[in-house]
Write a protein that holds these residues in place. Structure first.
Motif, mmCIF file in Angstrom:
data_model
loop_
_atom_site.group_PDB
_atom_site.id
_atom_site.type_symbol
_atom_site.label_atom_id
_atom_site.label_comp_id
_atom_site.label_asym_id
_atom_site.label_seq_id
_atom_site.Cartn_x
_atom_site.Cartn_y
_atom_site.Cartn_z
ATOM 1 N N LEU A 53 0.807 -1.231 0.000
ATOM 2 C CA LEU A 53 0.000 0.000 0.000
ATOM 3 C C LEU A 53 0.836 1.274 0.000
ATOM 4 C CD1 LEU A 53 -2.825 -1.116 2.423
ATOM 5 C CD2 LEU A 53 -3.039 -0.619 -0.013
ATOM 6 N N VAL A 54 2.080 1.178 0.438
ATOM 7 C CA VAL A 54 2.982 2.331 0.373
ATOM 8 C C VAL A 54 4.304 1.895 -0.235
ATOM 9 C CG1 VAL A 54 1.948 3.546 2.341
ATOM 10 C CG2 VAL A 54 3.931 2.105 2.699
ATOM 11 N N ARG A 55 4.923 2.837 -0.906
ATOM 12 C CA ARG A 55 6.262 2.659 -1.466
ATOM 13 C C ARG A 55 7.154 3.682 -0.782
ATOM 14 N NH1 ARG A 55 5.343 -1.726 -3.992
ATOM 15 N NH2 ARG A 55 3.753 -1.725 -5.583
ATOM 16 N N ASP A 56 8.406 3.313 -0.614
ATOM 17 C CA ASP A 56 9.326 4.266 -0.002
ATOM 18 C C ASP A 56 10.521 4.481 -0.915
ATOM 19 O OD1 ASP A 56 10.236 1.629 0.527
ATOM 20 O OD2 ASP A 56 11.521 2.376 2.113
ATOM 21 N N GLU A 57 11.104 5.658 -0.758
ATOM 22 C CA GLU A 57 12.260 6.041 -1.562
ATOM 23 C C GLU A 57 13.220 6.776 -0.640
ATOM 24 O OE1 GLU A 57 13.236 9.084 -5.262
ATOM 25 O OE2 GLU A 57 11.176 8.774 -4.625
ATOM 26 N N LEU A 58 14.467 6.414 -0.723
ATOM 27 C CA LEU A 58 15.486 7.076 0.086
ATOM 28 C C LEU A 58 16.016 8.279 -0.699
ATOM 29 C CD1 LEU A 58 16.741 6.730 2.839
ATOM 30 C CD2 LEU A 58 18.570 5.413 1.784
ATOM 31 N N VAL A 59 15.806 9.463 -0.150
ATOM 32 C CA VAL A 59 16.289 10.707 -0.762
ATOM 33 C C VAL A 59 17.293 11.295 0.216
ATOM 34 C CG1 VAL A 59 15.656 12.986 -1.636
ATOM 35 C CG2 VAL A 59 14.084 11.054 -1.943
ATOM 36 N N GLY A 60 18.563 11.125 -0.103
ATOM 37 C CA GLY A 60 19.605 11.517 0.856
ATOM 38 C C GLY A 60 19.497 10.621 2.078
ATOM 39 N N ARG A 61 19.253 11.235 3.230
ATOM 40 C CA ARG A 61 19.097 10.465 4.466
ATOM 41 C C ARG A 61 17.632 10.378 4.886
ATOM 42 N NH1 ARG A 61 22.833 13.030 8.739
ATOM 43 N NH2 ARG A 61 22.126 11.233 9.910
ATOM 44 N N THR A 62 16.740 10.854 4.017
ATOM 45 C CA THR A 62 15.313 10.887 4.339
ATOM 46 C C THR A 62 14.564 9.840 3.546
ATOM 47 O OG1 THR A 62 15.505 13.276 4.690
ATOM 48 C CG2 THR A 62 13.292 12.394 4.397
ATOM 49 N N ARG A 63 13.725 9.100 4.235
ATOM 50 C CA ARG A 63 12.886 8.106 3.571
ATOM 51 C C ARG A 63 11.513 8.725 3.318
ATOM 52 N NH1 ARG A 63 13.966 3.112 2.494
ATOM 53 N NH2 ARG A 63 15.707 3.037 3.912
ATOM 54 N N ILE A 64 11.142 8.800 2.038
ATOM 55 C CA ILE A 64 9.869 9.394 1.625
ATOM 56 C C ILE A 64 8.881 8.269 1.313
ATOM 57 C CG2 ILE A 64 8.714 10.895 -0.056
ATOM 58 C CD1 ILE A 64 10.764 12.389 1.638
ATOM 59 N N TYR A 65 7.682 8.389 1.843
ATOM 60 C CA TYR A 65 6.635 7.381 1.625
ATOM 61 C C TYR A 65 5.554 7.944 0.709
ATOM 62 C CZ TYR A 65 8.722 4.494 5.166
ATOM 63 O OH TYR A 65 9.588 3.705 5.862
ATOM 64 N N ARG A 66 5.082 7.088 -0.204
ATOM 65 C CA ARG A 66 4.010 7.437 -1.141
ATOM 66 C C ARG A 66 2.945 6.348 -1.104
ATOM 67 N NH1 ARG A 66 6.371 11.239 -4.252
ATOM 68 N NH2 ARG A 66 8.586 11.092 -4.565
ATOM 69 N N LEU A 67 1.716 6.765 -1.250
ATOM 70 C CA LEU A 67 0.598 5.829 -1.311
ATOM 71 C C LEU A 67 0.589 5.110 -2.656
ATOM 72 C CD1 LEU A 67 -2.129 4.748 -0.174
ATOM 73 C CD2 LEU A 67 -3.211 6.695 -1.291
ATOM 74 N N ASP A 68 0.322 3.817 -2.631
ATOM 75 C CA ASP A 68 0.092 3.027 -3.846
ATOM 76 C C ASP A 68 -1.254 2.329 -3.660
ATOM 77 O OD1 ASP A 68 -0.037 1.400 -6.025
ATOM 78 O OD2 ASP A 68 1.867 0.389 -5.660
ATOM 79 N N PRO A 69 -2.339 2.901 -4.185
ATOM 80 C CA PRO A 69 -3.665 2.332 -3.947
ATOM 81 C C PRO A 69 -3.958 1.064 -4.746
ATOM 82 C CG PRO A 69 -3.847 4.240 -5.364
ATOM 83 C CD PRO A 69 -2.397 4.131 -4.961
ATOM 84 N N GLY A 70 -3.075 0.675 -5.654
ATOM 85 C CA GLY A 70 -3.300 -0.496 -6.499
ATOM 86 C C GLY A 70 -3.712 -1.761 -5.753
ATOM 87 N N PRO A 71 -3.021 -2.119 -4.674
ATOM 88 C CA PRO A 71 -3.389 -3.341 -3.954
ATOM 89 C C PRO A 71 -4.778 -3.302 -3.311
ATOM 90 C CG PRO A 71 -1.134 -2.731 -3.440
ATOM 91 C CD PRO A 71 -1.732 -1.589 -4.217
ATOM 92 N N LEU A 72 -5.412 -2.122 -3.255
ATOM 93 C CA LEU A 72 -6.761 -2.035 -2.694
ATOM 94 C C LEU A 72 -7.826 -2.564 -3.660
ATOM 95 C CD1 LEU A 72 -6.646 1.478 -1.030
ATOM 96 C CD2 LEU A 72 -6.856 -0.712 0.152
ATOM 97 N N ALA A 73 -7.523 -2.595 -4.962
ATOM 98 C CA ALA A 73 -8.521 -2.946 -5.980
ATOM 99 C C ALA A 73 -9.208 -4.295 -5.732
ATOM 100 C CB ALA A 73 -7.900 -2.893 -7.371
#
Length: 120
Positions: A53-73
């Motif tokens: 449901l969420v994806r994360d990305e490491l930007v420098g030393r910060t982990r950014i989280y984004r919603l991925d609603p696909g698995p809700l379908a």
């Protein structure tokens, strides 16, 4: 689908998903919005990541989280099957059925019958 259902069963995780619906957020920004410990938020984020449901990305030393609603379908589809149409939905379904039935009958009678209906 079960993993997604388990992930959204917790109110903290549902709140995190709602926050991420509006914009991607850093883990620290998410944690700052709760009165629970950062390790607890980290565990919630781990469950959400594992469910997809969420994806994360490491930007420098910060982990950014984004919603991925696909698995809700699949869950949404399953839940939709449990809901009985009410009110207008039922009436529109009945109208659609009637329109298709009338079209079938007209095709079965042929084009000559259709012309006489309009001229009568």
């Amino acid at each position: 689908m079960d993993e997604v259902a388990v992930a959204i069963a917790d109110p903290v995780r549902r709140r995190i998903l709602s926050m991420l619906r509006d914009a991607p957020l850093a883990a620290g920004e998410i944690a700052n919005r709760f009165a629970i410990s950062r390790p607890a938020i980290s565990r919630h984020l781990r469950v959400l990541r594992a469910s997809g449901l969420v994806r994360d990305e490491l930007v420098g030393r910060t982990r950014i989280y984004r919603l991925d609603p696909g698995p809700l379908a699949p869950l949404v589809d399953w839940l939709g099957g449990l809901v009985v149409p009410a009110g207008w939905e039922q009436r529109l379904d009945a109208l659609e059925t009637e329109v298709y039935r009338t079209r079938r009958e007209r095709r079965a009678r042929g084009p000559a019958a259709h012309r006489t209906e309009h001229t009568a």
